[in-house]
Scaffold this motif. Structure first.
Motif, PDB file in Angstrom:
ATOM      1  N   CYS A 222     -16.598  31.476 -14.031  1.00 16.24           N
ATOM      2  CA  CYS A 222     -17.054  32.748 -13.052  1.00 16.24           C
ATOM      3  C   CYS A 222     -16.098  33.859 -13.512  1.00 16.24           C
ATOM      4  O   CYS A 222     -14.780  33.969 -13.057  1.00 16.24           O
ATOM      5  CB  CYS A 222     -17.061  32.316 -11.599  1.00 16.24           C
ATOM      6  SG  CYS A 222     -17.925  33.638 -10.828  1.00 16.24           S
ATOM      7  N   MET A 223     -16.629  35.014 -14.069  1.00 21.13           N
ATOM      8  CA  MET A 223     -15.937  36.353 -14.683  1.00 21.13           C
ATOM      9  C   MET A 223     -16.167  37.384 -13.881  1.00 21.13           C
ATOM     10  O   MET A 223     -17.104  37.983 -14.304  1.00 21.13           O
ATOM     11  CB  MET A 223     -15.915  36.119 -15.989  1.00 21.13           C
ATOM     12  CG  MET A 223     -14.824  37.345 -16.788  1.00 21.13           C
ATOM     13  SD  MET A 223     -14.580  37.024 -18.523  1.00 21.13           S
ATOM     14  CE  MET A 223     -16.368  37.238 -19.184  1.00 21.13           C
ATOM     15  N   ALA A 224     -15.678  37.520 -12.525  1.00 16.62           N
ATOM     16  CA  ALA A 224     -16.018  38.761 -11.861  1.00 16.62           C
ATOM     17  C   ALA A 224     -15.241  39.856 -11.841  1.00 16.62           C
ATOM     18  O   ALA A 224     -13.778  39.637 -11.837  1.00 16.62           O
ATOM     19  CB  ALA A 224     -16.150  38.357 -10.342  1.00 16.62           C
ATOM     20  N   SER A 225     -15.681  41.066 -11.960  1.00 17.57           N
ATOM     21  CA  SER A 225     -14.748  42.339 -12.194  1.00 17.57           C
ATOM     22  C   SER A 225     -14.833  43.231 -11.117  1.00 17.57           C
ATOM     23  O   SER A 225     -16.196  43.452 -10.638  1.00 17.57           O
ATOM     24  CB  SER A 225     -15.056  42.956 -13.422  1.00 17.57           C
ATOM     25  OG  SER A 225     -14.623  42.186 -14.645  1.00 17.57           O
ATOM     26  N   VAL A 226     -14.043  44.071 -10.603  1.00 14.65           N
ATOM     27  CA  VAL A 226     -14.039  45.056  -9.331  1.00 14.65           C
ATOM     28  C   VAL A 226     -15.238  44.593  -8.482  1.00 14.65           C
ATOM     29  O   VAL A 226     -15.997  45.381  -8.356  1.00 14.65           O
ATOM     30  CB  VAL A 226     -14.390  46.529 -10.187  1.00 14.65           C
ATOM     31  CG1 VAL A 226     -13.081  46.808 -10.962  1.00 14.65           C
ATOM     32  CG2 VAL A 226     -15.644  46.506 -10.933  1.00 14.65           C
ATOM     33  N   THR A 227     -15.009  43.738  -7.767  1.00 17.71           N
ATOM     34  CA  THR A 227     -16.124  42.982  -6.958  1.00 17.71           C
ATOM     35  C   THR A 227     -16.233  43.366  -5.786  1.00 17.71           C
ATOM     36  O   THR A 227     -14.987  43.210  -5.010  1.00 17.71           O
ATOM     37  CB  THR A 227     -15.960  41.591  -7.091  1.00 17.71           C
ATOM     38  OG1 THR A 227     -16.046  40.961  -8.481  1.00 17.71           O
ATOM     39  CG2 THR A 227     -17.017  40.841  -6.243  1.00 17.71           C
ATOM     40  N   PRO A 228     -17.269  44.025  -5.257  1.00 23.08           N
ATOM     41  CA  PRO A 228     -17.309  44.367  -3.763  1.00 23.08           C
ATOM     42  C   PRO A 228     -17.667  43.387  -2.813  1.00 23.08           C
ATOM     43  O   PRO A 228     -18.319  42.355  -3.310  1.00 23.08           O
ATOM     44  CB  PRO A 228     -18.188  45.572  -3.913  1.00 23.08           C
ATOM     45  CG  PRO A 228     -19.367  44.918  -4.891  1.00 23.08           C
ATOM     46  CD  PRO A 228     -18.298  44.259  -5.856  1.00 23.08           C
ATOM     47  N   ALA A 229     -17.396  43.661  -1.530  1.00 24.95           N
ATOM     48  CA  ALA A 229     -17.911  42.800  -0.434  1.00 24.95           C
ATOM     49  C   ALA A 229     -19.127  43.646  -0.039  1.00 24.95           C
ATOM     50  O   ALA A 229     -18.775  44.823   0.458  1.00 24.95           O
ATOM     51  CB  ALA A 229     -16.883  42.342   0.625  1.00 24.95           C
ATOM     52  N   THR A 230     -20.068  42.956  -0.028  1.00 22.13           N
ATOM     53  CA  THR A 230     -21.453  43.678   0.322  1.00 22.13           C
ATOM     54  C   THR A 230     -21.476  44.231   1.687  1.00 22.13           C
ATOM     55  O   THR A 230     -21.983  45.303   2.154  1.00 22.13           O
ATOM     56  CB  THR A 230     -22.903  42.980   0.021  1.00 22.13           C
ATOM     57  OG1 THR A 230     -22.468  42.590  -1.359  1.00 22.13           O
ATOM     58  CG2 THR A 230     -24.149  44.134   0.215  1.00 22.13           C
ATOM     59  N   ARG A 231     -20.643  43.758   2.675  1.00 20.62           N
ATOM     60  CA  ARG A 231     -20.653  44.098   3.843  1.00 20.62           C
ATOM     61  C   ARG A 231     -20.272  45.466   4.145  1.00 20.62           C
ATOM     62  O   ARG A 231     -20.751  46.307   4.971  1.00 20.62           O
ATOM     63  CB  ARG A 231     -19.626  43.174   4.710  1.00 20.62           C
ATOM     64  CG  ARG A 231     -19.714  43.313   6.168  1.00 20.62           C
ATOM     65  CD  ARG A 231     -20.853  42.848   6.880  1.00 20.62           C
ATOM     66  NE  ARG A 231     -20.759  41.350   6.744  1.00 20.62           N
ATOM     67  CZ  ARG A 231     -21.656  40.351   7.047  1.00 20.62           C
ATOM     68  NH1 ARG A 231     -22.937  41.127   7.439  1.00 20.62           N
ATOM     69  NH2 ARG A 231     -21.436  39.141   7.092  1.00 20.62           N
ATOM     70  N   GLY A 232     -19.724  46.033   3.182  1.00 20.50           N
ATOM     71  CA  GLY A 232     -19.015  47.285   3.364  1.00 20.50           C
ATOM     72  C   GLY A 232     -20.494  48.372   2.946  1.00 20.50           C
ATOM     73  O   GLY A 232     -20.049  49.794   3.380  1.00 20.50           O
ATOM     74  N   LEU A 233     -21.440  47.955   2.455  1.00 24.34           N
ATOM     75  CA  LEU A 233     -22.405  48.849   2.327  1.00 24.34           C
ATOM     76  C   LEU A 233     -23.283  49.074   3.529  1.00 24.34           C
ATOM     77  O   LEU A 233     -23.780  49.987   3.869  1.00 24.34           O
ATOM     78  CB  LEU A 233     -23.545  47.991   1.321  1.00 24.34           C
ATOM     79  CG  LEU A 233     -23.123  48.160   0.052  1.00 24.34           C
ATOM     80  CD1 LEU A 233     -24.382  47.427  -0.710  1.00 24.34           C
ATOM     81  CD2 LEU A 233     -22.899  49.216  -0.756  1.00 24.34           C
TER      82      LEU A 233
END
Length: 366
Positions: A222-233
């Motif tokens: 799994c290669m994830a970049s600059v990943t947000p936690a959607t709760r911030g939306l």
């Protein structure tokens, strides 16, 4: 400040770079942020500051979603490219579980260099705040990743606000299963599958990482970049975040708090949030709240130093470590959110090389 970097930025860069600028950078970038940014990003930003300044404003500065949909060419990422019809590139559609059709673009590696297959396969989920993006957004990155000797499947998942948030994750899951079931058609090895994404796409692949483990589907990476936690939306204000980087860079030049709120209003408007929370598992909104952190696939987390989402991605990596998983974590110094879209930055090309190495290693390609 005239057409050169200010003294602080020049000192940080070790040089003075000529800029095409009608406004000073210190008018557009806060004093505590400016010295930390890569000089190549500053030059890019100065040359495009009219657009960047508009994107750093409060809500009214952002275009309506109707305008974005009517004129997508005006809002594309700087790395976007229409690769339809390129050698080795094929457009297909994956059926979704609710009867829709999910467009995908398949990138096969060059047969002369990499043989005839079957090849390992990597699924890519583009960024865009769950609101923007299509099969052109990260096409140049997909062309790069296939140089690892893998088939790349770029996924055009459903976007908000036309679709309910969460359909993007369902689409990702449907494509993951479809790819494994279509191994012969795609000329891929169904036992050598990886997933990856940037920003919103990174969030999708983090959720899929847990879903695949629970379903007994093995993943190589799994290669994830600059990943947000959607709760911030769904935050009311940026101070709702527990992460220092979210506070420190809330007025950053690429993904300011105003931009996050723009996406949030389109994905998770307050009046619809209770309904959304009843539709999906709570940890889909915040992968850091996933209930089980054991036996997950190898993970490569990449963050940008000058990014409000930096600390969230790194907190996810630490949770993986605590769960006993194999994790590689890299922070790209001096970089803002989605720096990998900017071809004039050396850090972007470093990012591309890192992706090839990670994919070749994960899939046993040497």
């Amino acid at each position: 400040m005239d057409s050169t970097l200010n003294a602080a930025a020049a000192t940080a860069a070790g040089e003075t770079t000529a800029l095409k600028s009608s406004q000073s950078l210190d008018d557009l970038i806060e004093e505590h942020i400016l010295p930390r940014l890569d000089p190549e990003f500053l030059e890019y930003f100065a040359n495009t500051q009219a657009r960047a300044a508009a994107q750093s404003g409060e809500g009214p500065s952002y275009p309506s979603i109707q305008d974005v949909r009517a004129h997508p060419e005006q809002y594309r990422a700087p790395c976007a490219l229409d690769t339809a019809g390129y050698p080795g590139v094929t457009d297909l559609a994956c059926p979704s579980q609710d009867g829709s059709s999910i467009p995908v673009r398949i990138y096969h590696p060059d047969g002369v260099t990499h043989g005839t297959g079957p090849f390992p396969v990597h699924l890519n989920f583009h960024g865009g705040g769950f609101v923007l993006g299509d099969l052109e957004t990260e096409a140049t990155l997909c062309l790069n990743m296939r140089e690892a000797g893998v088939v790349v499947v770029d996924v055009d998942y459903r976007l908000c606000p036309e679709n309910t948030w969460g359909k993007c994750i369902q689409d990702g899951w449907d494509v993951l299963r479809w790819v494994r079931e279509s191994a012969s058609q795609l000329n891929i090895n169904p036992t050598s599958v990886s997933i990856g994404g940037i920003s919103a796409g990174g969030h999708i692949c983090l959720v899929l990482q847990h879903m695949a483990r629970d379903a007994g589907i093995p993943l190589k990476l799994c290669m994830a970049s600059v990943t947000p936690a959607t709760r911030g939306l769904s935050y009311t204000y940026y101070t709702d975040s527990p992460f220092p980087s979210f506070h420190e860079f809330h007025r950053g030049p690429v993904l300011p708090w105003a931009r996050i709120k723009y996406f949030g209003r389109l994905c998770m408007p307050p009046e619809k949030l209770p309904e959304l929370q009843n539709l999906w598992p709570s940890w889909w909104f915040e992968p850091l709240e996933a209930p089980n952190w054991h036996n997950l696939c190898d993970t490569f987390i990449r963050t940008a130093e000058v990014d409000p989402l930096r600390d969230e991605g790194e907190a996810y990596a630490m949770k993986l470590v605590a769960g006993g998983n194999k994790v590689t974590l890299k922070r790209y110094l001096g970089c803002p959110h989605t720096f990998m879209y900017i071809d004039s930055m050396k850090r972007k090309h470093e990012y591309d090389r890192d992706a090839i190495v990670a994919l070749r290693t994960a899939h046993g390609l040497g």
